[in-house]
Enzyme design. Structure first.
Site, short mmCIF file in Angstrom:
data_model
loop_
_atom_site.label_atom_id
_atom_site.label_comp_id
_atom_site.label_asym_id
_atom_site.label_seq_id
_atom_site.Cartn_x
_atom_site.Cartn_y
_atom_site.Cartn_z
N CYS A 103 -34.56 -41.07 -46.73
CA CYS A 103 -35.95 -41.58 -46.11
C CYS A 103 -37.23 -41.42 -46.91
O CYS A 103 -38.37 -41.40 -46.58
CB CYS A 103 -36.30 -40.39 -45.02
SG CYS A 103 -36.21 -38.64 -45.77
N GLU A 111 -23.86 -28.99 -43.98
CA GLU A 111 -25.35 -28.62 -43.76
C GLU A 111 -25.88 -27.29 -43.74
O GLU A 111 -25.02 -26.29 -43.38
CB GLU A 111 -25.34 -29.21 -41.92
CG GLU A 111 -26.49 -28.66 -41.31
CD GLU A 111 -27.81 -29.44 -41.84
OE1 GLU A 111 -27.92 -30.67 -41.97
OE2 GLU A 111 -28.91 -28.72 -41.91
N ASP A 148 -27.25 -37.91 -46.84
CA ASP A 148 -28.49 -38.35 -46.29
C ASP A 148 -29.50 -37.12 -46.33
O ASP A 148 -29.78 -36.35 -45.38
CB ASP A 148 -28.17 -38.43 -44.50
CG ASP A 148 -29.40 -38.70 -44.00
OD1 ASP A 148 -30.47 -38.98 -44.37
OD2 ASP A 148 -29.05 -38.76 -42.54
N CYS A 188 -55.59 -47.94 -33.41
CA CYS A 188 -55.87 -46.62 -32.78
C CYS A 188 -57.08 -45.81 -33.25
O CYS A 188 -57.31 -46.15 -34.38
CB CYS A 188 -54.45 -45.63 -33.01
SG CYS A 188 -54.87 -44.05 -32.79
N1 SAH Z 1 -27.46 -36.69 -41.33
C1 SAH Z 1 -28.45 -36.15 -40.44
C2 SAH Z 1 -29.35 -35.17 -40.93
C3 SAH Z 1 -30.41 -35.82 -41.96
S1 SAH Z 1 -31.80 -34.97 -42.35
C4 SAH Z 1 -29.22 -37.08 -39.48
O1 SAH Z 1 -29.10 -38.25 -39.64
O2 SAH Z 1 -29.42 -36.58 -38.44
C5 SAH Z 1 -31.37 -34.12 -43.65
C6 SAH Z 1 -30.59 -32.76 -43.09
O3 SAH Z 1 -30.33 -31.76 -44.51
C7 SAH Z 1 -31.33 -31.54 -42.33
O4 SAH Z 1 -30.45 -31.46 -41.34
C8 SAH Z 1 -31.45 -30.35 -43.30
O5 SAH Z 1 -31.35 -29.28 -42.50
C9 SAH Z 1 -30.01 -30.70 -44.17
N2 SAH Z 1 -30.37 -29.92 -45.64
C10 SAH Z 1 -31.60 -29.67 -46.34
N3 SAH Z 1 -31.16 -29.16 -47.63
C11 SAH Z 1 -30.03 -28.99 -47.46
C12 SAH Z 1 -29.06 -28.52 -48.43
N4 SAH Z 1 -29.43 -28.03 -49.66
N5 SAH Z 1 -27.70 -28.63 -48.17
C13 SAH Z 1 -27.11 -28.99 -46.91
N6 SAH Z 1 -28.01 -29.50 -45.91
C14 SAH Z 1 -29.43 -29.44 -46.28
#
Ligand code: SAH
Length: 392
Positions: A347, A272, A320, A15
């Site tokens: 990730c 969440e 996650d 790119c």
């Molecule tokens: N499992 C989901 C989201 C993963 S991303 C999927 O696969 O789509 C990580 C998520 O953690 C986000 O939605 C973010 O808002 C949430 N998050 C971040 N810090 C957090 C915390 N301290 N407690 C709970 N959720 C949290």
């Protein structure tokens, strides 16, 4: 729109904006070589915990991002430009065609840019704090075809917005909703707190693993839906559910993993932080007819600590967390609850390695490590890891 490029695993493509944009550190490297590099990186960071399975790659690793974000500004000649911030700066790099972003979404963003002058809509000037349009975010449900356009403005006053919306919709067919998001803060956060629906429902739906999900402007949703199915199926199979388990889906977003697993569990609780995502999760469970799931809003660590002292304890935890990984509060509470299995979806292999060190030091052993390439051409790597309780 240019014709869609296809991809041979050994072909090298590049790119023209790669060096300035900084988003794709593997530009110019064939996809096969990229996967080999990621395998090496995963083994370096995670190999000490167990065998790292071969990274699962994509068949077609181009235009995979279902979410496209563009920042708006002006170049030195005063022309309206849009693109991405140059790495570690606030200079805008214009990207005429990105090779990893959805093409239709990119076309919508270019159309917004081209329509602005005739509507006398000024773009935001970061230094002066003047002007209206700051960012445009487009999300497309690859399965449903639904498209959401989010126009991020510095103020709620959006002159001739109805005509602008009409012009955008007639120039780009297929847009199902347009939302104005108001962000008057002088920070680098893209979205503000207020949304005004200008057209449609204010959210889109997409389908993953046979379930339909509702996605609001601020909710987290995986950006590569093809690989997300691979990721979720791997995570659910690692959990080895028999139908009897109480399951926790920690950091659950809009409930995607919990909803995918619910058919194989007795009951699922999702936790969440983001209130919009929790609202989407509740609706998603209802719309998919799933009754054995509930969602809580709050910090995952605090929630787990609370149920460790008093509450229904999960047999299996999916976790996650964001790039920064989990917290001591979460990990220590998990180790005191002692679920039979923890499925960690990460990730960021660096924070995963840090958290695995904690968990393996507190009576858990790593059973499987499966990297999944969710972000071809970029340096990011997603990994699913199974941990089992060794102190029964
Ligand atoms: N499992 C989901 C989201 C993963 S991303 C999927 O696969 O789509 C990580 C998520 O953690 C986000 O939605 C973010 O808002 C949430 N998050 C971040 N810090 C957090 C915390 N301290 N407690 C709970 N959720 C949290």
């Amino acid at each position: 729109m240019k014709e869609k490029q296809t991809m041979e695993p050994s072909r090298e493509i590049s790119c023209s904006a790669a060096s300035r944009c900084g988003g794709c550190c593997y530009q110019g490297l064939s996809y096969r070589k990229q996967l080999a590099q990621k395998q090496k990186q995963a083994e370096k960071l995670l190999g000490k915990f167990g065998r790292v399975e071969p990274v699962t790659g994509m068949k077609e690793p181009l235009y995979y991002r279902n979410k496209v974000h563009s920042v708006f500004g002006r170049d030195k000649k005063g022309q309206i430009i849009c693109g991405t911030y140059e790495e570690n700066s606030h200079r805008i790099v214009t990207v005429e065609e990105c090779l990893i972003e959805d093409q239709k979404s990119q076309q919508i963003i270019r159309t917004v840019r081209d329509l602005l002058p005739s509507f006398r809509i000024r773009v935001y000037d970061e230094d002066l704090g003047t002007g209206l349009l700051r960012h445009v975010l487009v999300r497309r449900g690859f399965t449903t075809g639904e498209i959401m356009v989010v126009l991020v403005t510095a103020s709620p006053v959006f002159p001739s917005k109805n005509n602008f919306v009409k012009a955008l919709r007639s120039a780009c067919h297929g847009i199902t909703t347009i939302v104005q998001n108001i962000n008057s803060r002088r920070t680098s956060m893209v979205l503000g707190d207020r949304n005004v629906v200008l057209y449609g429902k204010g959210f889109i739906r997409d389908e993953l693993c046979g379930h339909v999900f509702r996605i609001s402007p601020a909710s987290f949703y995986q950006v590569n839906p093809v690989q997300t199915e691979v990721l979720y199926r791997t995570a659910v199979s690692f959990a080895g559910l028999s139908g009897k388990e109480e399951v926790l889906d920690a950091y659950c977003g809009i409930g995607t993993i919990g909803i995918t697993a619910a058919g194989k569990a007795a009951h699922v609780t999702g936790i969440e932080l983001n209130p919009d995502a929790v609202r989407d999760a509740v609706t998603n469970a209802k719309e998919n007819g799933i009754r054995n799931i509930c969602f809580r809003r709050g910090d995952a660590g605090e929630y787990l600590q609370r149920i460790a002292s008093d509450g229904k304890k999960p047999d299996v935890i999916f976790m996650d967390p964001p790039r920064s990984g989990s917290t001591k509060a979460f990990l220590s509470a998990a180790c005191s609850i002692r679920p039979s299995r923890i499925v960690y979806i990460s990730c960021n292999p660096e924070t995963l390695a840090r958290d695995l060190t904690y968990l393996t030091g507190h009576g858990y052993s790593v059973g499987k490590i499966q990297p999944v390439d969710m972000f071809p051409y970029t340096g990011s790597l997603e990994t699913v890891c199974l941990l089992s309780n060794t102190q029964k």
